[in-house]
Design a protein around this motif. Structure first.
Motif, mmCIF file in Angstrom:
data_model
loop_
_atom_site.group_PDB
_atom_site.id
_atom_site.type_symbol
_atom_site.label_atom_id
_atom_site.label_comp_id
_atom_site.label_asym_id
_atom_site.label_seq_id
_atom_site.Cartn_x
_atom_site.Cartn_y
_atom_site.Cartn_z
ATOM 1 N N UNK A 185 0.832 -1.208 0.000
ATOM 2 C CA UNK A 185 0.000 0.000 0.000
ATOM 3 C C UNK A 185 0.865 1.256 0.000
ATOM 4 N N UNK A 186 1.952 1.193 -0.795
ATOM 5 C CA UNK A 186 2.814 2.352 -0.968
ATOM 6 C C UNK A 186 3.887 2.530 0.076
ATOM 7 N N UNK A 187 3.957 1.627 1.068
ATOM 8 C CA UNK A 187 4.946 1.745 2.126
ATOM 9 C C UNK A 187 5.986 0.620 2.024
ATOM 10 N N UNK A 188 7.273 0.929 2.203
ATOM 11 C CA UNK A 188 8.292 -0.128 2.124
ATOM 12 C C UNK A 188 8.244 -1.054 3.329
ATOM 13 N N UNK A 189 8.287 -2.351 3.068
ATOM 14 C CA UNK A 189 8.233 -3.370 4.119
ATOM 15 C C UNK A 189 9.335 -4.386 3.854
ATOM 16 N N UNK A 190 10.153 -4.664 4.864
ATOM 17 C CA UNK A 190 11.176 -5.705 4.762
ATOM 18 C C UNK A 190 10.639 -7.005 5.334
ATOM 19 N N UNK A 191 10.751 -8.080 4.559
ATOM 20 C CA UNK A 191 10.390 -9.412 5.034
ATOM 21 C C UNK A 191 11.689 -10.193 5.168
ATOM 22 N N UNK A 192 12.122 -10.392 6.395
ATOM 23 C CA UNK A 192 13.426 -11.001 6.644
ATOM 24 C C UNK A 192 13.399 -12.502 6.382
ATOM 25 N N UNK A 193 14.577 -13.056 6.227
ATOM 26 C CA UNK A 193 14.712 -14.498 6.029
ATOM 27 C C UNK A 193 14.035 -15.254 7.167
#
Length: 265
Positions: free
Chosen positions: A251-259
């Motif tokens: 939704x336009x926001x950066x999200x990190x999905x870690x290992x």
């Protein structure tokens, strides 16, 4: 339902990769230019030609290309579309073996020698451990490849390089994922007496916060990691089974999905 898009690391939407063939002496100067500007390259080497004039020595390869990627270019640089399968297998596998012994990591990519390839060769390569292969015909565009074994660059460095650089720097539509891919031979800068071209390019395009500077294999690995993400049917969470962190725009926001992480949206 969340609107999810793939991003490059740190939420970026632009990446630059460089690709240079043959392992010539001029790579020393080119690597220095890349290093001074924070740019990463992939260097495709014929390990059977170290004893030829104007070629790097085997002993300097590991140190020179530290921080970059060493990749295959076949053992002796034949026009492989004219070769029998047995010779292609030998050329690719012996090059891999030699380079892996030198650099200490798995060689998983290559560029086609003399730009020579066909569907028969592309079918062989996965069984030889090759996950990507670069061709020579440029697209003049800034998109991701549709076929990793027929990876078309944006341009050769002698084809409107600075014009491409300015266009790339001005790309700002975050709904797209941009990739600029430049290829060539470092010795061409000596032949054309235009080292100032690559100096200018790297000074202009290096050190930008919105660009991911990556080797060829890093782009392959990151893209494949994204493709392995396990999204819920409702798109309200995702699980990352890979060894890499993957960044998304949610939704336009950066999200990190870690290992190894399961992340709710």
């Amino acid at each position: 339902m969340a609107k999810v898009l793939m991003c490059y690391p740190e939420g970026r939407h632009k990446a630059l990769t460089m690709s240079y063939d043959d392992g010539r002496n001029a790579d020393r100067r080119l690597v220095d230019i890349f290093n001074r500007n924070g740019i990463k390259g992939t260097f495709h080497i014929n390990s059977g030609l170290f004893d030829q004039p104007d070629r790097l020595t085997e002993e300097e390869v590991q140190t020179l290309y530290e921080g970059h990627e060493v990749s295959a270019h076949t053992l002796t640089h034949p026009t492989i579309a004219r070769c029998p399968n047995e010779q292609i297998v030998h050329e690719v596998m012996e090059d891999r073996k030699n380079l892996e012994r030198i650099v200490g990591y798995t060689i998983r990519g290559m560029s086609y020698p003399n730009g020579s390839y066909n569907s028969r060769i592309k079918e062989l390569l996965p069984g030889l451990g090759i996950e990507y292969a670069r061709v020579v015909a440029g697209t003049d565009h800034y998109g991701m490849p549709d076929d990793w074994l027929e990876w078309q660059p944006t341009c050769h460095h002698n084809r409107d390089l600075m014009k491409h650089a300015q266009t790339f720097l001005n790309l700002n539509k975050t709904q797209y994922l941009y990739l600029m891919y430049v290829w060539g031979h470092s010795y061409e800068f000596d032949l054309d007496n235009n080292w100032e071209l690559i100096e200018q390019f790297c000074t202009c395009i290096g050190g930008k916060d919105d660009i991911w500077y990556a080797s060829n294999i890093e782009i392959v690995d990151y893209t494949k990691a994204f493709e392995q993400l396990k999204f819920s049917a409702a798109m309200d969470f995702v699980y990352n089974p890979t060894a890499l962190s993957v960044w998304l725009s949610v939704d336009g926001q950066p999200v990190e999905v870690k290992s190894g992480e399961q992340r709710k949206f």
